[in-house]
Design an enzyme around this catalytic site. Structure first.
Site, PDB file in Angstrom:
ATOM      1  N   SER A   8       0.891  -1.245   0.151  1.00  8.31           N
ATOM      2  CA  SER A   8       0.088  -0.073  -0.058  1.00  8.31           C
ATOM      3  C   SER A   8       0.842   1.213   0.021  1.00  8.31           C
ATOM      4  CB  SER A   8      -0.780   0.094   1.044  1.00  8.31           C
ATOM      5  OG  SER A   8      -1.688   1.221   1.271  1.00  8.31           O
ATOM      6  N   HIS A   9       0.386   2.377  -0.630  1.00  5.23           N
ATOM      7  CA  HIS A   9       1.209   3.633  -0.598  1.00  5.23           C
ATOM      8  C   HIS A   9       1.249   4.129   0.963  1.00  5.23           C
ATOM      9  CE1 HIS A   9       0.641   3.561  -4.614  1.00  5.23           C
ATOM     10  NE2 HIS A   9       1.212   4.547  -4.834  1.00  5.23           N
TER      11      HIS A   9
END
Length: 125
Positions: A8-9
């Protein structure tokens, strides 16, 4: 066992998804990778490659949130010494399905990938 990597970012988002997936997946081997090395939002291939290699016993299914996470996961897979694939699946629902599938004694990368991608059709209402 087939490993799972959640990308995920956001470091906190990746860790949270791993936490939920571990609840349903029991013994599944799940790594979470998120954010940049300096704490910003984003992804980089190096940590993704390291996570893939950490859970690569019988292959790895990688779940990503969006955009550059896909590109960086693909770069990491090219560099990794492991059989790994990116799932075309929603990251949370796909991780849950993958975690359950990975604990099956007959689990393969293909069966875990299929389980993750089955989450594309899950209706929430």
């Amino acid at each position: 066992m087939v490993g799972i990597v959640v990308v995920s970012h956001s470091e906190r988002a990746a860790a949270g998804i791993r936490e939920i997936a571990r609840e349903v997946g029991g013994d599944a081997r799940i790594e979470a990778v998120g954010g940049t090395g300096d704490g910003r939002i984003g992804t980089t291939p190096g940590p993704i490659r390291e996570a893939i290699e950490a859970v690569a016993d019988d292959g790895v299914v990688v779940l990503v949130d969006l955009g550059s996470a896909v590109m960086n996961a693909e770069l990491a897979i090219e560099e990794a010494a492991a059989d790994a694939v990116v799932a075309d699946a929603p990251v949370l629902e796909g991780a849950l399905n993958a975690a359950v599938a990975a604990t099956a004694p007959s689990a393969t990368v293909e069966s875990v990938l299929e389980a993750a991608e089955d989450a594309r059709d899950v209706s929430k209402v």
